[in-house]
Design a protein around this motif. Structure first.
Motif, PDB file in Angstrom:
ATOM      1  N   ILE A 113       0.777  -1.214   0.108  1.00 43.06           N
ATOM      2  CA  ILE A 113       0.179  -0.117  -0.061  1.00 43.06           C
ATOM      3  C   ILE A 113       0.997   1.281   0.045  1.00 43.06           C
ATOM      4  O   ILE A 113       0.399   2.542  -0.674  1.00 43.06           O
ATOM      5  CB  ILE A 113      -0.996   0.035   1.354  1.00 43.06           C
ATOM      6  CG1 ILE A 113      -1.998   0.843   1.087  1.00 43.06           C
ATOM      7  CG2 ILE A 113      -0.391   0.213   2.373  1.00 43.06           C
ATOM      8  CD1 ILE A 113      -3.389   0.652   0.273  1.00 43.06           C
ATOM      9  N   LYS A 114       1.954   0.966   0.689  1.00 41.33           N
ATOM     10  CA  LYS A 114       2.972   2.246   0.738  1.00 41.33           C
ATOM     11  C   LYS A 114       3.609   2.842  -0.695  1.00 41.33           C
ATOM     12  O   LYS A 114       3.912   3.903  -0.969  1.00 41.33           O
ATOM     13  CB  LYS A 114       4.061   2.043   1.557  1.00 41.33           C
ATOM     14  CG  LYS A 114       3.585   2.114   3.126  1.00 41.33           C
ATOM     15  CD  LYS A 114       4.820   1.968   4.316  1.00 41.33           C
ATOM     16  CE  LYS A 114       4.198   2.065   5.422  1.00 41.33           C
ATOM     17  NZ  LYS A 114       5.182   1.860   6.675  1.00 41.33           N
ATOM     18  N   ASP A 115       3.619   1.748  -1.661  1.00 42.25           N
ATOM     19  CA  ASP A 115       4.373   1.698  -2.732  1.00 42.25           C
ATOM     20  C   ASP A 115       3.311   2.517  -3.747  1.00 42.25           C
ATOM     21  O   ASP A 115       3.988   3.178  -4.584  1.00 42.25           O
ATOM     22  CB  ASP A 115       4.704   0.243  -3.654  1.00 42.25           C
ATOM     23  CG  ASP A 115       5.769  -0.532  -2.886  1.00 42.25           C
ATOM     24  OD1 ASP A 115       6.477   0.063  -2.038  1.00 42.25           O
ATOM     25  OD2 ASP A 115       5.665  -1.606  -2.923  1.00 42.25           O
ATOM     26  N   LEU A 116       2.194   2.501  -3.596  1.00 38.11           N
ATOM     27  CA  LEU A 116       1.184   3.293  -4.229  1.00 38.11           C
ATOM     28  C   LEU A 116       0.679   4.421  -3.834  1.00 38.11           C
ATOM     29  O   LEU A 116      -0.145   5.117  -4.528  1.00 38.11           O
ATOM     30  CB  LEU A 116      -0.003   2.090  -4.432  1.00 38.11           C
ATOM     31  CG  LEU A 116       0.329   0.790  -5.138  1.00 38.11           C
ATOM     32  CD1 LEU A 116      -0.939  -0.066  -5.019  1.00 38.11           C
ATOM     33  CD2 LEU A 116       0.853   0.909  -6.414  1.00 38.11           C
ATOM     34  N   GLU A 117       1.119   4.972  -2.527  1.00 41.73           N
ATOM     35  CA  GLU A 117       0.800   6.037  -2.071  1.00 41.73           C
ATOM     36  C   GLU A 117       1.287   7.170  -2.771  1.00 41.73           C
ATOM     37  O   GLU A 117       2.157   7.450  -3.278  1.00 41.73           O
ATOM     38  CB  GLU A 117       1.082   6.195  -0.624  1.00 41.73           C
ATOM     39  CG  GLU A 117       0.433   5.235   0.160  1.00 41.73           C
ATOM     40  CD  GLU A 117       0.764   5.489   1.942  1.00 41.73           C
ATOM     41  OE1 GLU A 117       1.837   6.155   2.087  1.00 41.73           O
ATOM     42  OE2 GLU A 117       0.442   4.733   2.656  1.00 41.73           O
ATOM     43  N   GLY A 118       0.272   8.408  -2.844  1.00 38.76           N
ATOM     44  CA  GLY A 118       0.705   9.786  -3.317  1.00 38.76           C
ATOM     45  C   GLY A 118       0.643   9.431  -5.036  1.00 38.76           C
ATOM     46  O   GLY A 118       0.539   8.749  -5.345  1.00 38.76           O
ATOM     47  N   SER A 119       1.009  10.898  -5.319  1.00 34.33           N
ATOM     48  CA  SER A 119       0.990  10.920  -6.801  1.00 34.33           C
ATOM     49  C   SER A 119       2.063  10.213  -7.438  1.00 34.33           C
ATOM     50  O   SER A 119       2.189   9.717  -8.586  1.00 34.33           O
ATOM     51  CB  SER A 119       1.056  12.381  -7.166  1.00 34.33           C
ATOM     52  OG  SER A 119       2.116  13.104  -6.813  1.00 34.33           O
ATOM     53  N   ALA A 120       3.385  10.109  -6.861  1.00 34.71           N
ATOM     54  CA  ALA A 120       4.584   9.515  -7.462  1.00 34.71           C
ATOM     55  C   ALA A 120       4.251   8.049  -7.504  1.00 34.71           C
ATOM     56  O   ALA A 120       4.595   7.398  -8.521  1.00 34.71           O
ATOM     57  CB  ALA A 120       5.749   9.742  -6.396  1.00 34.71           C
ATOM     58  N   GLY A 121       3.873   7.291  -6.471  1.00 36.69           N
ATOM     59  CA  GLY A 121       3.374   5.930  -6.496  1.00 36.69           C
ATOM     60  C   GLY A 121       2.348   5.610  -7.517  1.00 36.69           C
ATOM     61  O   GLY A 121       2.323   4.758  -8.138  1.00 36.69           O
ATOM     62  N   TRP A 122       1.421   6.314  -7.697  1.00 33.45           N
ATOM     63  CA  TRP A 122       0.226   6.551  -8.582  1.00 33.45           C
ATOM     64  C   TRP A 122       0.829   6.480  -9.952  1.00 33.45           C
ATOM     65  O   TRP A 122       0.531   5.680 -11.130  1.00 33.45           O
ATOM     66  CB  TRP A 122      -0.680   7.455  -8.603  1.00 33.45           C
ATOM     67  CG  TRP A 122      -1.974   7.185  -9.805  1.00 33.45           C
ATOM     68  CD1 TRP A 122      -2.859   6.712  -9.395  1.00 33.45           C
ATOM     69  CD2 TRP A 122      -2.103   8.001 -10.866  1.00 33.45           C
ATOM     70  NE1 TRP A 122      -3.822   6.831 -10.550  1.00 33.45           N
ATOM     71  CE2 TRP A 122      -3.172   7.848 -11.469  1.00 33.45           C
ATOM     72  CE3 TRP A 122      -1.236   9.118 -11.499  1.00 33.45           C
ATOM     73  CZ2 TRP A 122      -3.478   8.177 -12.386  1.00 33.45           C
ATOM     74  CZ3 TRP A 122      -1.730   9.563 -12.481  1.00 33.45           C
ATOM     75  CH2 TRP A 122      -2.979   9.293 -12.962  1.00 33.45           C
ATOM     76  N   TYR A 123       1.576   7.304 -10.317  1.00 32.30           N
ATOM     77  CA  TYR A 123       2.596   7.608 -11.705  1.00 32.30           C
ATOM     78  C   TYR A 123       3.496   6.432 -11.884  1.00 32.30           C
ATOM     79  O   TYR A 123       3.332   5.889 -13.003  1.00 32.30           O
ATOM     80  CB  TYR A 123       3.276   8.918 -11.649  1.00 32.30           C
ATOM     81  CG  TYR A 123       4.181   9.062 -12.827  1.00 32.30           C
ATOM     82  CD1 TYR A 123       3.340   9.682 -13.942  1.00 32.30           C
ATOM     83  CD2 TYR A 123       5.371   8.783 -13.119  1.00 32.30           C
ATOM     84  CE1 TYR A 123       4.043   9.890 -15.094  1.00 32.30           C
ATOM     85  CE2 TYR A 123       5.971   9.260 -14.246  1.00 32.30           C
ATOM     86  CZ  TYR A 123       5.386   9.599 -15.289  1.00 32.30           C
ATOM     87  OH  TYR A 123       6.002   9.824 -16.540  1.00 32.30           O
ATOM     88  N   ARG A 124       4.134   5.851 -11.061  1.00 35.09           N
ATOM     89  CA  ARG A 124       4.929   4.690 -11.138  1.00 35.09           C
ATOM     90  C   ARG A 124       4.055   3.397 -11.355  1.00 35.09           C
ATOM     91  O   ARG A 124       4.514   2.725 -12.384  1.00 35.09           O
ATOM     92  CB  ARG A 124       5.754   4.430  -9.967  1.00 35.09           C
ATOM     93  CG  ARG A 124       7.138   5.213  -9.714  1.00 35.09           C
ATOM     94  CD  ARG A 124       7.846   4.643  -8.368  1.00 35.09           C
ATOM     95  NE  ARG A 124       7.296   4.566  -7.388  1.00 35.09           N
ATOM     96  CZ  ARG A 124       7.282   5.396  -6.636  1.00 35.09           C
ATOM     97  NH1 ARG A 124       7.714   6.516  -6.755  1.00 35.09           N
ATOM     98  NH2 ARG A 124       6.410   5.077  -5.490  1.00 35.09           N
ATOM     99  N   MET A 125       2.949   3.356 -10.893  1.00 33.70           N
ATOM    100  CA  MET A 125       2.292   2.171 -11.317  1.00 33.70           C
ATOM    101  C   MET A 125       1.807   2.421 -12.648  1.00 33.70           C
ATOM    102  O   MET A 125       1.683   1.425 -13.460  1.00 33.70           O
ATOM    103  CB  MET A 125       1.040   2.254 -10.165  1.00 33.70           C
ATOM    104  CG  MET A 125      -0.052   1.195 -10.484  1.00 33.70           C
ATOM    105  SD  MET A 125      -1.488   1.265  -9.701  1.00 33.70           S
ATOM    106  CE  MET A 125      -2.319   2.627 -10.676  1.00 33.70           C
ATOM    107  N   ARG A 126       1.246   3.463 -13.068  1.00 35.12           N
ATOM    108  CA  ARG A 126       0.750   3.753 -14.463  1.00 35.12           C
ATOM    109  C   ARG A 126       1.704   3.631 -15.319  1.00 35.12           C
ATOM    110  O   ARG A 126       1.309   2.824 -16.363  1.00 35.12           O
ATOM    111  CB  ARG A 126       0.139   5.122 -14.278  1.00 35.12           C
ATOM    112  CG  ARG A 126      -0.472   5.498 -15.565  1.00 35.12           C
ATOM    113  CD  ARG A 126      -1.192   6.981 -15.483  1.00 35.12           C
ATOM    114  NE  ARG A 126      -1.877   7.194 -16.894  1.00 35.12           N
ATOM    115  CZ  ARG A 126      -1.797   8.266 -17.647  1.00 35.12           C
ATOM    116  NH1 ARG A 126      -1.128   9.145 -16.925  1.00 35.12           N
ATOM    117  NH2 ARG A 126      -2.388   8.385 -18.654  1.00 35.12           N
ATOM    118  N   GLU A 127       2.775   3.991 -15.396  1.00 31.55           N
ATOM    119  CA  GLU A 127       3.983   3.585 -16.147  1.00 31.55           C
ATOM    120  C   GLU A 127       4.135   2.358 -16.161  1.00 31.55           C
ATOM    121  O   GLU A 127       4.506   1.553 -17.161  1.00 31.55           O
ATOM    122  CB  GLU A 127       5.231   4.542 -15.953  1.00 31.55           C
ATOM    123  CG  GLU A 127       4.937   6.031 -15.899  1.00 31.55           C
ATOM    124  CD  GLU A 127       4.593   6.341 -17.326  1.00 31.55           C
ATOM    125  OE1 GLU A 127       5.296   5.815 -18.507  1.00 31.55           O
ATOM    126  OE2 GLU A 127       3.581   7.114 -17.692  1.00 31.55           O
TER     127      GLU A 127
END
Length: 153
Positions: A113-127
């Motif tokens: 859940i910590k990997d996906l937190e915040g805008s940076a986590g969301w952006y990494r997941m999307r990429e």
């Protein structure tokens, strides 16, 4: 040393800022557009105009359990669309949706859940999802991942 700063560095910095402002915002913008067209071979207007045909393939809703370090359970509900580069590839990509889903779920299950937190986590997941989707459908190409719904619990 202070004289060097005052008489050389500061004037050069002011000149650079002035030229940059004139090129990007002012009367030198047509010169910039012309140079970019010559270098890239495409009009700057064409680069930022939307594609003539936009095609999407919907990936069915996924409910994935996320990795946890402390033993608690965390889930993610995800609903995404794939934006396709060539509309003629839709049928072929729709046949590969189970493979794409498997790649997405493998990646998401390895995340906390910590990997996906915040805008940076969301952006990494999307990429990462875009990268995996393009691997699954190669040599076809997916332009972008559109996240329609993402809920973590």
């Amino acid at each position: 040393m202070m004289r060097l700063l005052i008489f050389l560095v500061i004037p050069l910095l002011l000149i650079a800022v002035t030229v940059g402002t004139l090129v990007f915002l002012g009367p030198l913008r047509p010169v910039y557009d012309w140079a970019m067209e010559k270098v890239m071979g495409v009009s700057v207007v064409d680069l930022f105009s939307p594609a003539t045909e936009v095609t999407f393939v919907e990936i069915p809703e996924m409910l994935v359990n996320l990795r946890s370090d402390d033993g608690s359970r965390h889930y993610m509900k995800l609903l995404v669309d794939l934006e396709i580069v060539d509309g003629a590839d839709v049928v072929a990509i729709e046949q590969l949706v189970p493979r794409i889903q498997d790649g997405f779920q493998s990646y998401l299950r390895s995340q906390t859940i910590k990997d996906l937190e915040g805008s940076a986590g969301w952006y990494r997941m999307r990429e990462e999802l875009l990268y995996r989707a393009n691997l699954m459908v190669a040599p076809l190409q997916i332009r972008s991942i559109l996240i329609k719904e993402m809920i973590t619990q």
